[in-house]
Design a protein around this motif. Structure first.
Motif, mmCIF file in Angstrom:
data_model
loop_
_atom_site.group_PDB
_atom_site.id
_atom_site.type_symbol
_atom_site.label_atom_id
_atom_site.label_comp_id
_atom_site.label_asym_id
_atom_site.label_seq_id
_atom_site.Cartn_x
_atom_site.Cartn_y
_atom_site.Cartn_z
ATOM 1 N N SER A 242 78.328 12.557 33.633
ATOM 2 C CA SER A 242 78.383 11.209 33.075
ATOM 3 C C SER A 242 79.813 10.752 32.794
ATOM 4 O O SER A 242 80.567 11.416 32.086
ATOM 5 N N ARG A 243 80.179 9.588 33.298
ATOM 6 C CA ARG A 243 81.498 9.025 33.004
ATOM 7 C C ARG A 243 81.529 8.422 31.606
ATOM 8 O O ARG A 243 82.597 8.169 31.066
ATOM 9 N N PHE A 244 80.351 8.197 31.033
ATOM 10 C CA PHE A 244 80.286 7.680 29.665
ATOM 11 C C PHE A 244 80.677 8.761 28.661
ATOM 12 O O PHE A 244 81.425 8.513 27.718
ATOM 13 N N PHE A 245 80.183 9.987 28.876
ATOM 14 C CA PHE A 245 80.385 11.059 27.911
ATOM 15 C C PHE A 245 81.572 11.964 28.219
ATOM 16 O O PHE A 245 82.251 12.433 27.312
ATOM 17 N N PHE A 246 81.792 12.254 29.485
ATOM 18 C CA PHE A 246 82.722 13.327 29.814
ATOM 19 C C PHE A 246 84.014 12.792 30.414
ATOM 20 O O PHE A 246 84.036 12.209 31.499
ATOM 21 N N TRP A 247 85.095 13.016 29.656
ATOM 22 C CA TRP A 247 86.444 12.715 30.094
ATOM 23 C C TRP A 247 87.177 14.034 30.270
ATOM 24 O O TRP A 247 86.788 15.044 29.668
ATOM 25 N N PRO A 248 88.242 14.058 31.056
ATOM 26 C CA PRO A 248 89.058 15.282 31.093
ATOM 27 C C PRO A 248 89.590 15.581 29.685
ATOM 28 O O PRO A 248 90.214 14.726 29.050
ATOM 29 N N ASN A 249 89.319 16.776 29.199
ATOM 30 C CA ASN A 249 89.712 17.080 27.825
ATOM 31 C C ASN A 249 91.220 17.100 27.638
ATOM 32 O O ASN A 249 91.719 16.785 26.548
ATOM 33 N N ASP A 250 91.968 17.443 28.680
ATOM 34 C CA ASP A 250 93.422 17.375 28.568
ATOM 35 C C ASP A 250 93.879 15.938 28.339
ATOM 36 O O ASP A 250 94.835 15.681 27.578
ATOM 37 N N LEU A 251 93.207 14.983 28.986
ATOM 38 C CA LEU A 251 93.542 13.576 28.789
ATOM 39 C C LEU A 251 93.191 13.148 27.360
ATOM 40 O O LEU A 251 93.951 12.427 26.711
ATOM 41 N N LEU A 252 92.036 13.590 26.865
ATOM 42 C CA LEU A 252 91.653 13.262 25.493
ATOM 43 C C LEU A 252 92.660 13.818 24.495
ATOM 44 O O LEU A 252 93.037 13.140 23.532
ATOM 45 N N ARG A 253 93.098 15.053 24.711
ATOM 46 C CA ARG A 253 94.060 15.663 23.783
ATOM 47 C C ARG A 253 95.389 14.907 23.785
ATOM 48 O O ARG A 253 96.081 14.847 22.776
ATOM 49 N N GLN A 254 95.726 14.334 24.916
ATOM 50 C CA GLN A 254 96.983 13.583 25.034
ATOM 51 C C GLN A 254 96.860 12.189 24.424
ATOM 52 O O GLN A 254 97.746 11.746 23.678
ATOM 53 N N ALA A 255 95.754 11.501 24.713
ATOM 54 C CA ALA A 255 95.666 10.081 24.387
ATOM 55 C C ALA A 255 94.977 9.789 23.055
ATOM 56 O O ALA A 255 95.370 8.859 22.342
ATOM 57 N N TRP A 256 93.961 10.562 22.708
ATOM 58 C CA TRP A 256 93.198 10.272 21.479
ATOM 59 C C TRP A 256 92.442 11.527 21.076
ATOM 60 O O TRP A 256 91.236 11.638 21.297
ATOM 61 N N PRO A 257 93.102 12.475 20.443
ATOM 62 C CA PRO A 257 92.495 13.788 20.184
ATOM 63 C C PRO A 257 91.699 13.855 18.878
ATOM 64 O O PRO A 257 91.565 14.927 18.282
ATOM 65 N N THR A 258 91.161 12.725 18.420
ATOM 66 C CA THR A 258 90.490 12.710 17.125
ATOM 67 C C THR A 258 89.067 12.177 17.226
ATOM 68 O O THR A 258 88.746 11.381 18.119
ATOM 69 N N ASP A 259 88.223 12.622 16.285
ATOM 70 C CA ASP A 259 86.984 11.936 15.957
ATOM 71 C C ASP A 259 87.296 11.030 14.775
ATOM 72 O O ASP A 259 88.052 11.405 13.867
ATOM 73 N N ASP A 260 86.684 9.854 14.769
ATOM 74 C CA ASP A 260 87.094 8.823 13.823
ATOM 75 C C ASP A 260 85.941 8.397 12.916
ATOM 76 O O ASP A 260 84.776 8.327 13.353
ATOM 77 N N TYR A 261 86.299 8.049 11.681
ATOM 78 C CA TYR A 261 85.304 7.758 10.655
ATOM 79 C C TYR A 261 85.791 6.646 9.733
ATOM 80 O O TYR A 261 86.984 6.368 9.635
ATOM 81 N N GLU A 262 84.830 6.064 9.021
ATOM 82 C CA GLU A 262 85.126 5.104 7.961
ATOM 83 C C GLU A 262 84.553 5.633 6.656
ATOM 84 O O GLU A 262 83.341 5.871 6.552
ATOM 85 N N LEU A 263 85.395 5.807 5.673
ATOM 86 C CA LEU A 263 84.961 6.232 4.347
ATOM 87 C C LEU A 263 84.366 5.022 3.628
ATOM 88 O O LEU A 263 85.040 4.020 3.420
ATOM 89 N N VAL A 264 83.079 5.118 3.259
ATOM 90 C CA VAL A 264 82.405 3.959 2.668
ATOM 91 C C VAL A 264 81.984 4.183 1.220
ATOM 92 O O VAL A 264 81.717 3.216 0.501
ATOM 93 N N ARG A 265 81.902 5.441 0.802
ATOM 94 C CA ARG A 265 81.639 5.759 -0.601
ATOM 95 C C ARG A 265 82.476 6.965 -0.966
ATOM 96 O O ARG A 265 82.513 7.945 -0.213
#
Length: 284
Positions: A242-265
């Motif tokens: 799937s191109r939706f789910f799977f990116w080259p992990n080396d590219l992810l580590r270079q460009a955006w190596p984080t999971d992101d969240y919003e603190l709401v409470r």
């Protein structure tokens, strides 16, 4: 000890939303538990490459439970089924499945989660926003049930155990416009002929600036492989190519190596952008 509870609507949601975060905290010694509110039995096979279709047609619930066990092993997490019936995603104007998760009153569907929160005593809870991340009835109900349970776990309902105050609640913000723009730029620089580029450009344009509410970026570069194994465990739902789910992990580590969240409470102070869901948390 640090304890994290992630509440999801269906089996596979835990692997597509924040899975590498779960793997990271497990590796660091935290107690990490995922709740699946429903069994996923109203879902269909979404992966055209899935081979045992006869098995899914006969017992999709069993298939999805086995897949969840594989994802659990890949991430090293604890896992709990709330056991509610998947509401499905009916067409506009069509009713939800009778007695399914999204049709039950919060006062009923929230009680097992209150009991679980009081038993596990997580300092941190992660779930979806008011729109469920996307407007699936079970995702919206998952948000509502989680927020109801966090509130009621703190006081009242003595028959469900000793009260427990969750210190921080986060919404998953795994998909944002800035993230897609960063990945798009990295992909264009790496391989300007990549066949995924038109899809990614359209996706990034659709998201626009969505993501401006991010408060917390957790570095998960070392745990992307575990996330991929967990995702591929849900073979009836996720195409392994799937191109939706799977990116080259080396590219992810270079460009955006984080999971992101919003603190709401939060019951703890926050200064600036966080890089840890447990920042400021009091451990016991």
């Amino acid at each position: 000890m640090r304890r994290l509870l992630a509440v999801h609507a269906h089996p596979d949601d835990e692997s597509s939303k924040g899975a590498a975060t779960l793997a990271r905290y497990v590796a660091e010694g935290a107690q990490v538990t995922v709740v699946s509110c429903t069994n996923g039995e109203s879902g269909s096979v979404l992966n055209e490459r899935f081979e045992p279709l006869h098995r899914a047609a006969r017992d999709i619930t069993g298939v999805r439970r086995l897949e969840m066990a594989g994802a659990q092993a890949a991430l090293g997490i604890d896992h709990v089924w709330l056991g509610y019936v998947d509401s499905g995603l009916p067409d506009v104007g069509e009713p939800l499945r009778a007695l399914s998760f999204a049709t039950l009153p919060l006062e009923i569907s929230g009680r097992p989660l209150v009991r679980l929160i009081r038993r596990l005593r997580p300092q941190v809870v992660v779930t979806y926003d008011e729109m469920g991340g996307y407007p699936h009835p079970d995702h919206i109900r998952c948000h509502e049930v989680t927020m109801w349970a966090v509130e009621h776990a703190a006081e009242g309902l003595p028959e469900l155990g000793e009260p427990w105050q969750v210190q921080k609640v986060y919404y998953d913000r795994s998909m944002s416009g800035p993230r897609l723009q960063a990945l798009l730029g990295a992909l264009e620089a790496t391989d300007p002929d990549d066949e995924r580029l038109p899809f990614v450009r359209e996706w990034a344009a659709r998201l626009g600036e969505r993501g401006h509410t991010l408060t917390t970026r957790v570095d998960v570069g070392a745990h992307l492989d575990a996330r991929d194994v967990a995702l591929r465990s849900h073979a009836s739902q996720v195409d392994p190519e799937s191109r939706f789910f799977f990116w080259p992990n080396d590219l992810l580590r270079q460009a955006w190596p984080t999971d992101d969240y919003e603190l709401v409470r939060s019951r703890v102070a926050r200064e600036g952008t966080e890089d840890d869901l447990f920042a400021g948390v009091e451990e016991d």
